[in-house]
Design a protein around this motif. Structure first.
Motif, short mmCIF file in Angstrom:
data_model
loop_
_atom_site.label_atom_id
_atom_site.label_comp_id
_atom_site.label_asym_id
_atom_site.label_seq_id
_atom_site.Cartn_x
_atom_site.Cartn_y
_atom_site.Cartn_z
N ARG A 240 7.71 6.88 70.54
CA ARG A 240 8.21 8.24 70.79
C ARG A 240 8.43 8.95 69.45
O ARG A 240 8.04 10.10 69.27
N HIS A 241 9.07 8.26 68.50
CA HIS A 241 9.20 8.80 67.15
C HIS A 241 9.40 7.64 66.17
O HIS A 241 10.00 6.63 66.52
N VAL A 242 8.85 7.81 64.97
CA VAL A 242 9.04 6.79 63.93
C VAL A 242 9.66 7.44 62.70
O VAL A 242 9.16 8.48 62.22
N TYR A 243 10.75 6.85 62.22
CA TYR A 243 11.35 7.25 60.95
C TYR A 243 10.88 6.25 59.91
O TYR A 243 11.19 5.05 60.02
N ALA A 244 10.12 6.72 58.95
CA ALA A 244 9.50 5.83 57.96
C ALA A 244 10.21 6.04 56.62
O ALA A 244 10.09 7.10 56.01
N ILE A 245 10.98 5.04 56.21
CA ILE A 245 11.82 5.17 55.00
C ILE A 245 11.11 4.47 53.83
O ILE A 245 10.61 3.36 53.98
N GLU A 246 11.10 5.13 52.68
CA GLU A 246 10.48 4.53 51.49
C GLU A 246 11.32 4.84 50.26
O GLU A 246 11.57 6.00 49.94
N ALA A 247 11.72 3.76 49.55
CA ALA A 247 12.63 3.89 48.41
C ALA A 247 11.99 4.59 47.21
O ALA A 247 12.66 5.36 46.51
N ASP A 248 10.71 4.32 46.96
CA ASP A 248 10.08 4.89 45.76
C ASP A 248 9.61 6.31 46.07
O ASP A 248 8.79 6.52 46.97
N PRO A 249 10.11 7.33 45.32
CA PRO A 249 9.84 8.72 45.68
C PRO A 249 8.34 9.06 45.69
O PRO A 249 7.85 9.72 46.62
N ALA A 250 7.60 8.61 44.66
CA ALA A 250 6.16 8.93 44.60
C ALA A 250 5.42 8.27 45.76
O ALA A 250 4.50 8.86 46.36
N THR A 251 5.82 7.05 46.09
CA THR A 251 5.19 6.34 47.21
C THR A 251 5.52 7.04 48.53
O THR A 251 4.66 7.14 49.42
N ALA A 252 6.74 7.54 48.64
CA ALA A 252 7.12 8.27 49.86
C ALA A 252 6.26 9.52 50.02
O ALA A 252 5.83 9.85 51.14
N ASP A 253 5.97 10.21 48.91
CA ASP A 253 5.09 11.40 48.97
C ASP A 253 3.70 11.01 49.48
O ASP A 253 3.11 11.70 50.31
N ARG A 254 3.19 9.89 48.97
CA ARG A 254 1.86 9.42 49.40
C ARG A 254 1.90 9.05 50.89
O ARG A 254 0.95 9.29 51.64
N ALA A 255 2.99 8.41 51.32
CA ALA A 255 3.12 8.03 52.73
C ALA A 255 3.11 9.29 53.61
O ALA A 255 2.46 9.31 54.67
N ALA A 256 3.80 10.34 53.16
CA ALA A 256 3.83 11.59 53.95
C ALA A 256 2.42 12.16 54.05
O ALA A 256 2.01 12.66 55.12
N GLU A 257 1.65 12.08 52.95
CA GLU A 257 0.25 12.56 52.99
C GLU A 257 -0.56 11.73 53.98
O GLU A 257 -1.39 12.26 54.73
N ALA A 258 -0.33 10.41 53.99
CA ALA A 258 -1.09 9.53 54.91
C ALA A 258 -0.77 9.88 56.37
O ALA A 258 -1.66 9.87 57.23
N VAL A 259 0.47 10.23 56.62
CA VAL A 259 0.89 10.58 57.99
C VAL A 259 0.23 11.91 58.41
O VAL A 259 -0.28 12.03 59.53
N ILE A 260 0.20 12.86 57.49
CA ILE A 260 -0.45 14.16 57.79
C ILE A 260 -1.95 13.93 58.01
O ILE A 260 -2.54 14.44 58.97
N ALA A 261 -2.57 13.12 57.16
CA ALA A 261 -4.01 12.85 57.28
C ALA A 261 -4.32 12.20 58.64
O ALA A 261 -5.39 12.43 59.20
#
Ligand SMILES: C[S@@+](CC[C@H](N)C(=O)[O-])C[C@H]1O[C@@H](n2cnc3c(N)ncnc32)[C@H](O)[C@@H]1O
Length: 346
Positions: A80-101
């Motif tokens: 239904r929803h996933v909260y994806a937490i990532e400690a490393d800020p640059a890695t979190a930005d890349r994860a957000a891009e992967a989710v959008i892609a």
């Protein structure tokens, strides 16, 4: 930082090489995240567990990584929803891009920061994480998931992985001329930068580790994440016994991880089986090799004690009456034993 040099070997030319255990430090890079993308045993076990647990559920993915692998998998499987937490800020930005892609940003929210400093708008019914170390607890899974259990998850939360273990066996590596793989030097530097000083860090063994084993194998950590059981103890002392199987010179102990992603029937990943590059066995050397004969029984004591960062454990391993192998997460001595003095010069 002190001046020091390290003995290196070309990984392609040596039967055995050493490389730093780095998952417990902020030392990840694209090469490491590329390895996590490989469709290997780890990947299959996590994918199967996530697909089974996700449909209709609110999930949290702790340490989602560069590609938000399990968050994306969960959303595809109907979470239904996933909260994806990532400690490393640059890695979190890349994860957000992967989710959008992946076209999933309406159902996956990437949250930069450590899980312990994160607040979720609703509690998660499934928690997936892969903060499992080369010694299972080394990346802080016990403290991090205990906090998640208290603040981020429902009381009946499903935990992926379900169980993480560390196994131990004696090895004879007296014939190996051990040195650090040259290609792993950047990680060595990053670990020392993260801890602030060089120290006798945990080292993984590359090569046919199985061939060097001379004893029975025993579990020395067995950590279960299950809503129906108490949370795993942060600190623990465990005893076991190794039975020697061959006439050999015991040079140290090998420690490796086994991961069960699901409660029942799921695949169990064994780091020693070579089906994944995400984990590797740790080599805990003795100061000097010890002659052993078949049938010898050696008592072993393994101690896990949470370090002063409140998350990452320090370890101590004692076999018989030999001096203990001490492996602090940080703030440890440098060149304290002949093994490390041979590897590092100043
Ligand atoms: C071994 S990687 C796993 C990445 C991905 N989940 C996978 O399985 O391929 C662990 C990730 O967790 C992150 N991490 C570790 N502890 C964390 C915490 N307490 N909160 C958020 N992220 C964390 C690290 O920065 C790293 O990106």
């Amino acid at each position: 930082m002190n001046k020091w040099a390290v003995r290196t070997a070309d990984a392609a030319g040596a039967p055995y090489v050493l490389f730093p255990s780095m998952g417990e430090y902020p030392a990840y890079d694209d090469r490491v995240y590329d390895a996590f993308d490989a469709a290997d045993d780890r990947h299959r076990a996590y994918r199967t567990a996530v697909r089974a647990a996700a449909p209709g559920k609110v999930m949290v993915d702790i340490g989602t990584g560069r590609d938000a692998l399990w968050a994306v998998e969960a959303a595809h499987a109907g979470a239904r929803h996933v909260y994806a937490i990532e400690a490393d800020p640059a890695t979190a930005d890349r994860a957000a891009e992967a989710v959008i892609a992946a076209g999933l940003d309406d159902r996956v929210t990437v949250l930069p920061g450590r899980s312990s400093e994160t607040i979720l708008p609703e509690r998660a019914e499934v928690c997936v994480s892969e903060i499992v170390g080369n010694i299972a607890s080394a990346e802080g899974a016990i403290a991090v998931l205990d906090d998640a259990r208290n603040r981020l998850c429902t009381p009946d939360c499903v935990w992926i992985p379900f169980r993480i273990q560390t196994w131990a066996a004696a090895v004879d590596l007296t014939g190996a001329d051990l040195a650090v793989a040259a290609e792993s030097l950047p990680y060595l530097h990053r670990v020392f930068e993260a801890t602030g000083a060089p120290f006798d860090l945990r080292l993984c063994l590359g090569g046919p580790a199985d061939d060097a084993i001379i004893s029975s194998a025993v579990p020395i950590e067995s950590i279960v994440f299950d809503a129906d059981r108490p949370p795993p103890a942060h600190d623990e002392r465990r005893t076991a016994e190794l039975r020697i199987g061959s006439l050999a010179r015991m040079s140290g102990i090998l420690l490796w991880t086994r991961v069960a992603t699901e409660v029942r029937g799921g695949r169990e990943v064994d780091a020693l089986a070579g089906g994944t590059r995400a984990w590797a066995p740790i080599y805990a050397p003795f100061p000097e090799p010890v002659p052993v004969t078949p049938g010898d029984h050696l008592p072993l004591t393994f101690t896990r004690h949470t370090s002063d960062d409140g998350i990452h454990p320090d370890y101590e391993l004692t076999v018989g009456d030999l001096p203990p192998w001490q492996s602090p997460h940080h703030n440890g001595p440098f060149r304290a034993t002949p093994f490390y003095r041979r590897l590092f010069s100043t």
